[in-house]
Motif scaffolding. Sequence first.
Motif, mmCIF file in Angstrom:
data_model
loop_
_atom_site.group_PDB
_atom_site.id
_atom_site.type_symbol
_atom_site.label_atom_id
_atom_site.label_comp_id
_atom_site.label_asym_id
_atom_site.label_seq_id
_atom_site.Cartn_x
_atom_site.Cartn_y
_atom_site.Cartn_z
ATOM 1 N N GLN A 81 0.827 -1.198 0.000
ATOM 2 C CA GLN A 81 0.000 0.000 0.000
ATOM 3 C C GLN A 81 0.868 1.258 0.000
ATOM 4 O O GLN A 81 2.028 1.230 0.410
ATOM 5 C CB GLN A 81 -0.877 0.066 1.266
ATOM 6 N N PHE A 82 0.259 2.357 -0.426
ATOM 7 C CA PHE A 82 0.705 3.698 -0.066
ATOM 8 C C PHE A 82 -0.169 4.161 1.092
ATOM 9 O O PHE A 82 -1.401 4.045 1.018
ATOM 10 C CB PHE A 82 0.542 4.676 -1.224
ATOM 11 N N HIS A 83 0.442 4.677 2.154
ATOM 12 C CA HIS A 83 -0.300 5.337 3.219
ATOM 13 C C HIS A 83 -0.123 6.835 3.034
ATOM 14 O O HIS A 83 1.012 7.322 2.928
ATOM 15 C CB HIS A 83 0.217 4.899 4.598
ATOM 16 N N LEU A 84 -1.254 7.570 3.018
ATOM 17 C CA LEU A 84 -1.250 8.962 2.596
ATOM 18 C C LEU A 84 -1.993 9.837 3.599
ATOM 19 O O LEU A 84 -3.065 10.386 3.309
ATOM 20 C CB LEU A 84 -1.896 9.065 1.205
ATOM 21 N N PRO A 85 -1.428 10.013 4.808
ATOM 22 C CA PRO A 85 -2.079 10.877 5.795
ATOM 23 C C PRO A 85 -1.978 12.346 5.397
ATOM 24 O O PRO A 85 -1.037 12.764 4.717
ATOM 25 C CB PRO A 85 -1.297 10.588 7.076
ATOM 26 N N THR A 86 -2.959 13.127 5.822
ATOM 27 C CA THR A 86 -2.971 14.553 5.517
ATOM 28 C C THR A 86 -1.917 15.286 6.339
ATOM 29 O O THR A 86 -1.793 15.082 7.554
ATOM 30 C CB THR A 86 -4.350 15.148 5.789
ATOM 31 N N GLY A 87 -1.154 16.151 5.676
ATOM 32 C CA GLY A 87 -0.139 16.945 6.350
ATOM 33 C C GLY A 87 0.778 17.574 5.332
ATOM 34 O O GLY A 87 0.593 17.417 4.116
#
Length: 294
Positions: free
Chosen positions: A68-74
């Motif tokens: 996966q790519f993990h793409l948290p906002t920031g």
Amino acid sequence: MDGMAKVDCPFNRASETLGNSVELQHVNLRVPDQALATAFYITGLGLTRDPYLMTGLDNMWANAGVSQFHLPTGPAQVLRGVVGLVTPNRELLLHQLHRARRWLEGTRYAFAEAEGHVDVTCPWGNRIRVHEPDAARFGRIHLGMPYVQLDVAPGTLPGIARFYDQIIGAPAAMRDGALHVLVAASQHLVYRETDAPQPEYDGHHIQLAFADFGGVHAKLAARGLISREDSEHQYRFIDLIDPEDGRRLFQVEHEIRSMTHPLFRRPLVNRNPAISNNLYAPGHEALAPAMPPA
């Protein structure tokens, strides 16, 4: 037993051996805008948003085969290197990338065809190299993340090889001018030396799972390298050092999980991006990441 006949083996058994690292589960990159991330990773690359976890507006997990790519906002994070992907259909990929332009104009988004791959840049500058399936090179996958390549300073590869061999227990070998570290079946961390100036490390991370979870922790802790203790199933380290002299060679956070972690080898949903409401065939919504039997 004495007198027992030797059985001839027609297989290369060593080629089937993994080291201590048994899973490359995700690459984590913060993104400032979830809508743009959706346009790039889901519409452009044709990946699949995880339907069960991180379904809100503050994070997105994008499935690519078993990774996966993990793409948290920031604030945007940019990997110092290239993430390699395999997708099954180059023509469809190019159609998707052209279609995504309408949402990504005015960003750093770009793509270019090359022999054997397509180079793609995300809205914030992350580089993705997309290949067609090649069993001899990437294993028997139609969809996946066969490698993460990291750019390192000249002269660091021998020490990085010693770090993964002596501390992590992951086999490392030079190939095509770069160090390839086996971190899961048909998946590698690739370290390539470059003279180009590199930006300061911004906190992006990769996640691996170790069979000898506790043994590696003890070696890292003895050298003061553990950066965070997350849970009984997970810890982290950032610095790669040369075991011979303790010199820091590179920084990238490794999120390390045990094989008893609840998310270890969690099955991921992968959609078939060729299917749409206007081009639909019942039973073909899912995409099998592995090639069919030979």
